[in-house]
Design an enzyme around this catalytic site. Structure first.
Site, short mmCIF file in Angstrom:
data_model
loop_
_atom_site.label_atom_id
_atom_site.label_comp_id
_atom_site.label_asym_id
_atom_site.label_seq_id
_atom_site.Cartn_x
_atom_site.Cartn_y
_atom_site.Cartn_z
N SER A 697 0.81 -1.22 0.00
CA SER A 697 0.00 0.00 0.00
C SER A 697 0.84 1.27 0.00
CB SER A 697 -0.92 0.01 1.22
OG SER A 697 -0.16 0.05 2.41
N LYS A 740 -6.34 3.49 8.94
CA LYS A 740 -5.45 4.49 8.37
C LYS A 740 -6.06 5.89 8.47
CE LYS A 740 -3.30 1.25 5.15
NZ LYS A 740 -3.09 0.86 3.74
#
Length: 828
Positions: A697, A740
């Site tokens: 990611s 996140k």
């Protein structure tokens, strides 16, 4: 070898006459290996060495006298002067017998002490000059000496009695000796002394001192003999006791049979049989239980297997085969309990209430297997307790962190010593019901080795199609686990075995926002800590600002564990003030937190500026929740090399390579030459190099940092991003978006860039977080750069120096300077 006999005076010559007769100046020397010969001591000796046989023959040819000296080392076959003690005894050869193998068996008697004064010869036998050893004579026996002599006699009597050698003749001989020296020699000759100890006594010229040394050795020998006799007596008594108990037990059994009375063991077995009858076991379990009970009835109670069978039957009786608690199907009450114990967690609460509703409509429904997935401290385990309370069930907890032995789940077979059922069966026994809420913590941390794979054993436990007949190795009987509500917890989904994950319904518990933490601290943590630290609710008042200061300055986590520790520390310090006499009440404001907790562990984020060149902010997902990740890229002069540091894993290294290839393929669009990278080295670094990092990611973050370094355009500091990149610049979806987003909010980020394919997951982000963040969806790197870069270079990159090839070409005679291309050296 030399053998000792009981001390007694010689039979043919009185000892007194031997002492008065003058000794020859020289005598044949007879070395003895393992014994020290004392005066008045008679013992047989086997003589085998040639020089020793010659010495005995020479003595018999003269006056039958030899000098007996002990060897320092009995292993020396041909002793020299240095191998013998100088002090020995003059002895008389009383008898000799020649054996068939050539050896001599002689009977010698010690006469008096003497010392070697000179060596006359060594062959064919050793002959030495001797001098009598002076011995001080006791003219009058003092009271002290008399007491010492009595102590020696009594100790000798005790030792002989313990050895079974005491007789009237021996005691008569001991009591007849009136001289201290002679008594010492007589007792020492019968003690089991080492050569060095016996030689020390022989060389002592003072009779009283010699008697004292003998008395010391007698004390040691008495202790050893006493302990030896005790050990022998105990062993004999144990044997006798076992035999006696066996005969008495058989007699009691016969008497009870005659009287018709049932013995206690029979009654105990009858109670056990009745308990098994009342248990309502299934046919297979009933058959096995009564089979083992029949074996137990036929065994002697002392048999080793009897205890094993009794323990096994006790487990069968105590297990809740048919005992269940009644579920409380009041959905409103369950919702109220869940809201009381936990803040937010709407998705989890809805799932529990759905289970209650279905269970109310279909009582025969099998229990679900839920997996609470989230970072530490978000309330996974405590949520299991609340579920048990809401359902009215018992609660059992088991942690599998670090478990590597399959027997922890399935149990040990009864053939092993100390075998027990597995922890699943043990938990059900402690619960006393077959339908508890069974929480299995840390399923993502189960290991495996040569002792088996616990994960494979868990498959049978958690699979609803199999666990109705779970077989524990110890019980070896099917046990129905289908009524149990299993809840597992884990921090990371990646490390859960796929086969196990397939059998569970995963419910993610992400972290909390700062506002959520304040609410939870106010409602749950503070009341608990005030009570645990002995304070009263009215004595302590902590403002929301103080709690926020503790959250932002002393914790950086998704859960609440560190926050609870810091609040507990504040309560302890206030409790100390109360214990020292302060009455309070105490009001803790934001400004006073530093005085109580010390210097903040985390500094507040600086005001966001224009940003830096080559530094991009990414978002990562770890076992402890979301984290903010900085990626730094720097250019130096070189040859087109790439350096990667920061403990990156293979996946992130591949992302770096993909990002670099994409950036180089777009060089002209970025205003760079096609060969711009030939004279540069790129160093890409992710700080906190001691912490391993990996995952798919970070691609767009790495690409943004590289492009910023190549073009000199800074990256906005208040923008964070997450997403993987392809060689063509497409942005791929990621996981852990909620965690996140929370991490970005904690770090003060205003804008986050998210892959467009993750747009459907934004609804899972709490509304407060969505309102605080500017979430933008991107599908290509171009969109990322458009938002993340400031749009203008901070400073121009210095022109590259000439390469070695160009410099060499410029030095050649007649070489022309390369023509400059339009716009060369300028940056667009």
């Amino acid at each position: 070898m030399a053998k000792k006999s009981s001390p007694s005076p010689p039979e043919n010559v009185p000892p007194e006459e031997m002492e008065e007769a003058p000794l020859p100046e020289t005598l044949p020397l007879l070395p003895v290996r393992d014994v020290v010969v004392f005066p008045y001591m008679i013992l047989p000796l086997f003589v085998a060495r040639d020089h020793s046989i010659a010495a005995v023959e020479a003595a018999m040819a003269r006056d039958q006298l030899v000098f007996l000296a002990a060897q320092r080392d009995q292993n020396v076959e041909h002793p020299a002067a240095g191998d013998l003690y100088e002090v020995g005894s003059v002895g008389m050869v009383m008898r000799q017998l020649k054996l068939a193998d050539g050896r001599l068996k002689v009977l010698v008697q010690g006469l008096t002490r003497a010392v070697i004064s000179s060596w006359q010869r060594h062959k064919p036998f050793m002959e030495v000059g001797i001098e009598p050893l002076d011995e001080r004579e006791e003219t009058e026996i003092s009271v002290e000496v008399e007491a010492l002599m009595r102590s020696v006699r009594e100790a000798s009597e005790k030792i002989l009695a313990l050895r079974g050698l005491l007789s009237g003749d021996v005691m008569a001989i001991l009591n007849s000796v009136e001289e201290p020296g002679r008594l010492a020699d007589m007792v020492a000759s019968n003690l089991r002394l080492k050569i060095e100890e016996a030689q020390e006594i022989l060389e002592e010229g003072d009779p009283v001192e010699r008697l004292k040394k003998v008395h010391e050795h007698l004390g040691k020998e008495l202790e050893v003999s006493t302990m030896q006799a005790k050990i022998q007596s105990e062993a004999k008594e144990e044997m006798t006791k076992s035999q006696r108990e066996y005969f008495l037990r058989e007699q009691m059994r016969a008497i009870r049979r005659e009287l018709g009375d049932a013995d206690e063991r029979h009654q105990e077995l009858m109670d056990l049989r009745q308990a098994l009858e009342n248990k309502g076991l299934a046919e297979e379990a009933r058959k096995e239980a009564f089979k083992q009970l029949g074996r137990l009835e036929q065994m002697q109670p002392e048999a080793a297997e009897a205890n094993i069978l009794r323990t096994y039957l006790d487990w069968i009786v105590e297990l809740p085969w048919n005992e269940s608690t009644k579920d409380r199907m009041d959905i409103a009450r369950a919702a109220r309990i869940l809201d009381e114990d936990h803040y937010d967690l709407k998705k989890v609460k809805e799932r529990i209430l759905e289970y209650l509703a279905v269970r109310k409509l279909n009582p025969k429904m099998k229990g679900p297997i839920l997996c609470f997935l989230g970072p530490p401290g978000v309330g996974k385990t405590s949520l299991g307790r609340s579920i048990a309370r809401a359902l009215g069930r018992k609660f059992v907890r088991m942690s599998l962190g670090g478990v590597r032995d399959e027997a922890e789940i399935r149990g040990h077979r009864r053939t092993y010593i100390g075998a027990l059922p597995g922890r699943i069966i043990q938990g059900l026994k402690s619960a006393g019901a077959n339908n508890p809420v069974f929480m299995i913590d840390e399923v993502d941390k189960v290991g495996s080795d040569f002792r088996g794979d616990p994960t494979s054993a868990l498959l049978e436990v958690l699979d609803p199609e199999q666990n109705f007949a779970f077989s524990d190795h110890y019980l070896n009987l099917p046990f129905d686990l289908s009524k149990v509500m299993f809840i597992t917890t884990a921090n990371m989904e990646d490390t859960i075995p796929e086969a196990l994950l397939d059998r569970m319904e995963v419910i993610e518990l992400s972290g909390y926002t700062d506002e959520d933490k304040i609410e939870i601290a106010r409602s749950h943590i503070l009341p608990r800590q005030i009570k645990e630290n002995g304070l009263k609710p009215g004595q302590v008042s902590i403002s929301d600002g103080a709690i926020m200061e503790a959250i932002r300055g002393y914790t950086r986590e998704a859960g609440l564990r560190n926050l609870e520790r810091e609040l507990a520390s504040i309560c302890r310090k206030l409790a100390r003030r109360v214990a020292e006499g302060s009455k309070g009440p105490f009001a803790v404001k934001a400004a006073g937190v530093t005085k109580l907790l010390g210097v903040p562990k985390f500094l507040p984020d600086e005001e966001k500026g224009e940003g830096e060149v080559g530094v991009a902010t990414g978002l990562a997902w770890t076992a402890f929740g979301g984290e903010v990740l900085r990626v730094e890229a720097s250019l130096v002069e070189g040859k087109g090399n790439l350096t990667i540091t920061g403990s990156l894993g293979e996946i992130m290294k591949e992302s770096v390579q993909a990002a670099l290839s994409f950036a180089r393929s777009r060089a002209r669009q970025f205003g760079l030459k096609a060969d711009f990278f030939d004279d540069l080295d790129l160093h890409l670094h992710v700080p906190s190099g001691a912490i391993p990092k990996d995952g798919p990611s970070a691609g767009i973050t790495i690409t943004t940092a590289m492009v910023s370094a190549f073009t000199g355009v800074p990256v906005k500091e208040d923008v964070a991003m997450t997403g993987e990149v392809t060689l063509t610049g497409k942005v791929l979806p990621i996981g852990g978006l909620k965690e996140k987003a929370l991490a970005a909010l904690r770090a003060g980020i205003k804008t986050i860039l998210v892959p467009a394919k993750n747009q459907k997951e934004v609804s899972e982000i709490p509304p407060k977080v969505r309102r605080a963040l500017d979430i933008r969806f991107v599908s290509h790197v171009d969109q990322v750069l458009e938002v993340a870069l400031t749009g203008k270079p901070k400073k121009k990159r210095a022109p590259a120096k000439k390469t070695k090839a160009k410099a060499a070409a410029a030095k050649k005679p007649g070489a022309k300077a390369p023509a400059k291309k339009p716009g060369a050296g300028k940056k667009k």
